[in-house]
Design a protein around this motif. Structure first.
Motif, PDB file in Angstrom:
ATOM      1  N   ILE A 159      -8.349  15.885 -62.196  1.00 55.30           N
ATOM      2  CA  ILE A 159      -8.191  14.257 -62.338  1.00 55.30           C
ATOM      3  C   ILE A 159      -9.747  13.968 -62.557  1.00 55.30           C
ATOM      4  O   ILE A 159     -10.597  14.327 -61.634  1.00 55.30           O
ATOM      5  CB  ILE A 159      -7.786  13.745 -61.256  1.00 55.30           C
ATOM      6  CG1 ILE A 159      -6.138  14.201 -61.143  1.00 55.30           C
ATOM      7  CG2 ILE A 159      -7.845  12.387 -61.396  1.00 55.30           C
ATOM      8  CD1 ILE A 159      -5.395  13.806 -60.181  1.00 55.30           C
ATOM      9  N   PRO A 160     -10.103  13.200 -63.362  1.00 55.01           N
ATOM     10  CA  PRO A 160     -11.438  12.610 -63.693  1.00 55.01           C
ATOM     11  C   PRO A 160     -11.900  11.968 -62.449  1.00 55.01           C
ATOM     12  O   PRO A 160     -10.924  10.763 -61.965  1.00 55.01           O
ATOM     13  CB  PRO A 160     -11.673  11.942 -64.866  1.00 55.01           C
ATOM     14  CG  PRO A 160     -10.364  12.080 -65.603  1.00 55.01           C
ATOM     15  CD  PRO A 160      -9.313  12.819 -64.586  1.00 55.01           C
ATOM     16  N   GLN A 193     -13.328   8.850 -62.241  1.00 59.11           N
ATOM     17  CA  GLN A 193     -13.345   7.603 -62.332  1.00 59.11           C
ATOM     18  C   GLN A 193     -11.861   7.045 -62.373  1.00 59.11           C
ATOM     19  O   GLN A 193     -11.554   5.889 -61.973  1.00 59.11           O
ATOM     20  CB  GLN A 193     -13.742   7.136 -63.934  1.00 59.11           C
ATOM     21  CG  GLN A 193     -14.964   7.530 -64.131  1.00 59.11           C
ATOM     22  CD  GLN A 193     -15.322   8.805 -64.579  1.00 59.11           C
ATOM     23  OE1 GLN A 193     -14.643   9.747 -64.021  1.00 59.11           O
ATOM     24  NE2 GLN A 193     -16.583   9.328 -64.911  1.00 59.11           N
ATOM     25  N   SER A 194     -10.961   7.987 -62.582  1.00 62.15           N
ATOM     26  CA  SER A 194      -9.555   7.632 -62.910  1.00 62.15           C
ATOM     27  C   SER A 194      -8.870   7.195 -61.606  1.00 62.15           C
ATOM     28  O   SER A 194      -7.752   6.326 -61.243  1.00 62.15           O
ATOM     29  CB  SER A 194      -8.569   8.378 -63.596  1.00 62.15           C
ATOM     30  OG  SER A 194      -8.469   9.534 -62.815  1.00 62.15           O
ATOM     31  N   VAL A 195      -9.570   7.775 -60.258  1.00 58.85           N
ATOM     32  CA  VAL A 195      -8.931   7.379 -58.942  1.00 58.85           C
ATOM     33  C   VAL A 195      -9.482   6.310 -58.386  1.00 58.85           C
ATOM     34  O   VAL A 195      -9.314   5.930 -57.091  1.00 58.85           O
ATOM     35  CB  VAL A 195      -8.925   8.569 -58.172  1.00 58.85           C
ATOM     36  CG1 VAL A 195      -8.312   9.992 -58.704  1.00 58.85           C
ATOM     37  CG2 VAL A 195     -10.441   9.158 -57.704  1.00 58.85           C
ATOM     38  N   ILE A 255      -9.862   3.008 -58.834  1.00 61.48           N
ATOM     39  CA  ILE A 255      -8.963   1.617 -58.492  1.00 61.48           C
ATOM     40  C   ILE A 255      -8.001   1.864 -57.499  1.00 61.48           C
ATOM     41  O   ILE A 255      -7.697   1.293 -56.577  1.00 61.48           O
ATOM     42  CB  ILE A 255      -8.535   1.087 -59.749  1.00 61.48           C
ATOM     43  CG1 ILE A 255      -9.952   0.536 -60.632  1.00 61.48           C
ATOM     44  CG2 ILE A 255      -7.723  -0.260 -59.407  1.00 61.48           C
ATOM     45  CD1 ILE A 255      -9.520  -0.133 -61.992  1.00 61.48           C
ATOM     46  N   TYR A 263     -10.242  14.238 -52.349  1.00 65.13           N
ATOM     47  CA  TYR A 263     -10.922  14.543 -53.712  1.00 65.13           C
ATOM     48  C   TYR A 263     -10.792  16.232 -53.786  1.00 65.13           C
ATOM     49  O   TYR A 263     -10.933  16.903 -54.565  1.00 65.13           O
ATOM     50  CB  TYR A 263     -11.822  13.910 -54.254  1.00 65.13           C
ATOM     51  CG  TYR A 263     -11.831  14.008 -55.872  1.00 65.13           C
ATOM     52  CD1 TYR A 263     -11.087  13.237 -56.589  1.00 65.13           C
ATOM     53  CD2 TYR A 263     -12.471  14.859 -56.433  1.00 65.13           C
ATOM     54  CE1 TYR A 263     -11.242  13.043 -57.901  1.00 65.13           C
ATOM     55  CE2 TYR A 263     -12.583  15.072 -57.990  1.00 65.13           C
ATOM     56  CZ  TYR A 263     -11.899  14.138 -58.567  1.00 65.13           C
ATOM     57  OH  TYR A 263     -11.858  14.204 -59.899  1.00 65.13           O
ATOM     58  N   THR A 299     -19.402   3.116 -55.195  1.00 65.25           N
ATOM     59  CA  THR A 299     -18.411   2.312 -55.447  1.00 65.25           C
ATOM     60  C   THR A 299     -17.800   1.772 -53.932  1.00 65.25           C
ATOM     61  O   THR A 299     -17.428   0.780 -53.662  1.00 65.25           O
ATOM     62  CB  THR A 299     -17.261   3.126 -55.959  1.00 65.25           C
ATOM     63  OG1 THR A 299     -17.662   3.626 -57.075  1.00 65.25           O
ATOM     64  CG2 THR A 299     -16.088   2.050 -56.650  1.00 65.25           C
TER      65      THR A 299
END
Lengths: 370, 315
Positions: free
Chosen positions: B139-140, B142-144, B146, B186, B253
């Motif tokens: 899973i990249p 970035q996609s997690v 939000i 992660y 982030t």
């Protein structure tokens, strides 16, 4: 009362039935060997006794108590594994004491027990070493020490000798036998080696495809196998199994083994066969061990029923203590065991003798003994 | 032996020797060249960080420092401005340490536990569970972001409730705790993968023997599995340490301002829009930021390769 009793034990993996109703009992001080080809379920059976695998139905009793749902550590058993399964991060002494440590035995008692076991097995000088610093035979001994120190009701051995080289295997076999005789422990032992089974056991259970083929003393298993599988599996070289026909000749029943180049061999019915179950014209399998096939003067003096025949020698295999001679009868190879200093030559005709006291008959349809 | 034969033998043996000499020169030449290429940036960084600023801006970056000075290092550590505060990067290094140590330890231990269960205490569907955990590796990042932000927001709200109720947040909503959580979640896919593959080749008979000896689930894990896991433990720790220490995306982030990790602080130093760009201070800060991973690799690097290879080939 039996120390170990297994009643109608079944083990299924989904639709696949690994053990199909096993009934065995073993008295105190007995040495039960489970033997069979790979995949016959013998290791699974041992694992169910140990509690490492659950059972689908049936009962396992140790010392009269049903242990079906007991944790392995609560069954009063100890196990020696094929790979020895010594904990690599612990010294020999720690390995032997680990079980006691888990059971909360105080340290001084543990040390005393370890010392006693080490003395029995003569591994005192190894106690501070790691398993990786030991030879195969030493590891084997430590693994036995770890089992012995528990003083369990039943010892379980899972092919303990198969990782050793041939010579060491024989030495350790003798050692296990001596240990059993000295300590009088009850042992269940799994092997695929029928010689190990014969030499060690007080009772052998032959398994095939999850079914018990025969349970008995080594003598019974060897001399009166209950079916063709047991006859063929036990013994090396294997029992000669020749196809014959029952015929009435001169008012008596005879077994006739047809041959190509030679006249047929005509034999009386062996004494241990049930003659009432034979009818004229019926096919039978005539089984005879190589050691009951000799040259004429090598035959057992005490034999009551001997039959001689001529045959051509095809192969001569000197094995040192004996020589095995392969000839041909009823379309199959027939192995005879003769004296080591035999003068037999390949291609020559020679007179052989069957010791019919040792012969057995099987029904080719059911493969059971007659 | 005759002289002729001697000469023949000598001639034959000299031929491959000369051949291997040329090969060797080429091999070592290429190796040295690549070593220089890879080392050059580090050398320039170290030299720049030891020069006064005017020497940096006025001179050639490949020149050795003329006036050797450690001021840029002191400034980077203690007084340079990160954003609005001018207290150097020491606080941020500490932030990173507080985040990395628990995140690495927790994710590694959980990975080991997962690997233990997935190989030695198999349950129906264990392959599916492992497959789904593996998915986490692909899973990249970035996609997690939000979804993770939403979860962390909820946890923050819970922390606020706890403050109201008990006067203490119990760690909920704390940026460092948040980052630890993110990195553990992660990292679990990777650590589980490492340990599962390692324990796959770990003899099951040892576990059985320990069961018969009466050891419990966790006793077997702690006394039998873990002490024999050093190689894969080192691999996992290096891998996780490097990843988490070097992470910028999650750090920037989910942690802002004073609680941001080292990497974010470094970015803020370098990307200052006011005043002169102090290359020497930037370089010193960058080296400080990179040092821990470097040290970890130097200390444990040989185990890294050994551990990665373990289980690949039997024996």
């Amino acid at each position: 009362m039996a120390t170990l009793e297994i009643r109608a034990l079944r083990k299924r993996f989904g639709a696949l039935e690994i053990l199909k109703g096993i009934d065995i009992s073993l008295e105190k001080g007995g040495f039960l060997v489970l033997v069979g080809p790979s995949g016959c379920g013998k290791s699974t059976l041992l694992n169910t006794i140990a509690g490492l695998e659950s059972i689908s139905s049936g009962e396992i009793l140790i010392g009269g108590q049903v242990v079906n749902d007991l944790h392995p550590s609560k069954r009063d058993i100890a196990m020696v594994f094929q790979s020895y399964a010594l904990y690599p991060n612990m010294s020999v002494a720690e390995n032997i004491a680990f079980g006691m440590e888990m059971r909360g035995v105080p340290k001084p008692d543990r040390e005393k027990a370890v010392a006693a076991v080490a003395k029995t097995l003569q591994i005192e000088h190894l106690l501070s070493r790691r398993p990786s610093q030991l030879s195969g035979g030493q590891r084997q001994r430590v693994a036995m020490g770890r089992a012995l120190v528990r003083q369990p009701r039943v010892f379980l051995f899972d092919e303990p000798l198969s990782n050793l080289d041939a010579k060491l295997r024989v030495d350790m076999r003798v050692e296990i036998k001596r240990l059993h005789q000295q300590t009088g422990t009850t042992i269940v032992y799994v092997t695929h080696d029928q010689i190990e089974a014969m030499t060690l056991a007080t009772k052998i259970a032959v398994l095939k495809d999850g079914e018990l083929q025969q349970v008995g003393t080594p003598h019974e298993i060897y001399n009166s196998p209950s079916n063709l599988f047991v006859a063929d599996f036990m013994g090396s070289p294997a029992m000669n199994l020749l196809e014959g026909t029952v015929k009435g000749l001169n008012g008596a029943r005879r077994i006739v083994l047809e041959r190509h180049e030679h006249p047929p061999i005509i034999l009386p019915i062996p004494a241990n066969a049930d003659e009432s179950r034979l009818s004229d014209g019926a096919k039978v399998i005539f089984g005879i061990r190589p050691e009951a096939v000799n040259d004429k003067d090598g035959v057992d003096r005490g034999a009551r029923s001997v039959a001689t025949f001529e045959a051509r020698v095809e192969i001569v295999e000197p094995a040192g203590s004996d020589t095995f001679v392969v000839t041909r009868a009823a379309g199959k190879e027939l192995t005879a065991r003769v004296r080591a200093d035999t003068q037999l030559r390949i291609g020559e005709n020679h007179t052989f003798a069957f010791n019919l006291d040792k012969a057995v008959l099987f029904d080719p349809q059911t493969s059971r003994r007659i | 032996m005759t002289a002729a034969a001697d000469a023949l033998v000598a001639g034959r043996s000299r031929e491959p020797a000369r051949h291997s000499m040329t090969t060797r020169v080429i091999i070592y030449g290429v190796l040295v060249l690549f070593a220089i290429v890879y080392l050059l940036p580090l050398v320039v960084m170290v030299m720049t960080s030891l020069k006064p600023l005017d020497e940096v801006t006025g001179g050639n970056m490949f020149y050795f420092p003329h006036d050797l000075t450690f001021e840029p290092w002191k400034k980077a550590w203690g007084t340079t401005c990160v954003g609005l505060t001018c207290e150097g990067i020491k606080g941020y290094v500490w932030n990173s340490v507080r985040m990395v140590v628990p995140a690495v330890l927790i994710s590694t231990l959980l990975g080991a536990l997962n690997g233990y269960v997935l190989t030695k205490w198999r349950f129906p569907g264990h392959k599916l569970v492992f497959g789904m955990m593996l998915f986490a590796c692909f899973i990249p990042f970035q996609s997690v972001l939000i979804p993770m932000a939403m979860i962390l927001g909820k946890l923050g709200a819970l922390g606020q409730t706890l403050i109201d109720a008990t006067g203490f947040s119990w760690g909920f909503g704390n940026p460092t705790v948040n980052l630890v959580l993110v990195h553990v979640v992660y990292g679990l896919g990777f650590t589980t993968l490492f340990f599962r593959n390692y324990y796959e080749t770990f003899p099951t008979e040892l576990v059985k023997a320990a069961q018969i000896d009466g050891a419990s689930f966790f006793q077997i894990f702690r006394r039998i599995l873990l002490p024999n896991s050093a190689p894969i433990f080192i691999v996992t720790v290096i891998y996780q340490f490097t990843n988490i220490w070097n992470d910028f995306l999650f750090g920037s982030t989910f942690a802002a301002g004073d609680s941001s990790p080292m990497t974010v602080a470094l970015y803020n130093i370098v990307n200052t829009s006011t005043g002169v760009i102090e290359y020497n201070v930037n370089m010193a800060a960058a080296i400080i930021a990179a040092a821990p991973t470097l040290v970890v690799y130097i200390l444990a690097g040989r185990y890294f390769v050994r551990g990665l290879m373990a289980g690949a080939v039997k024996g």
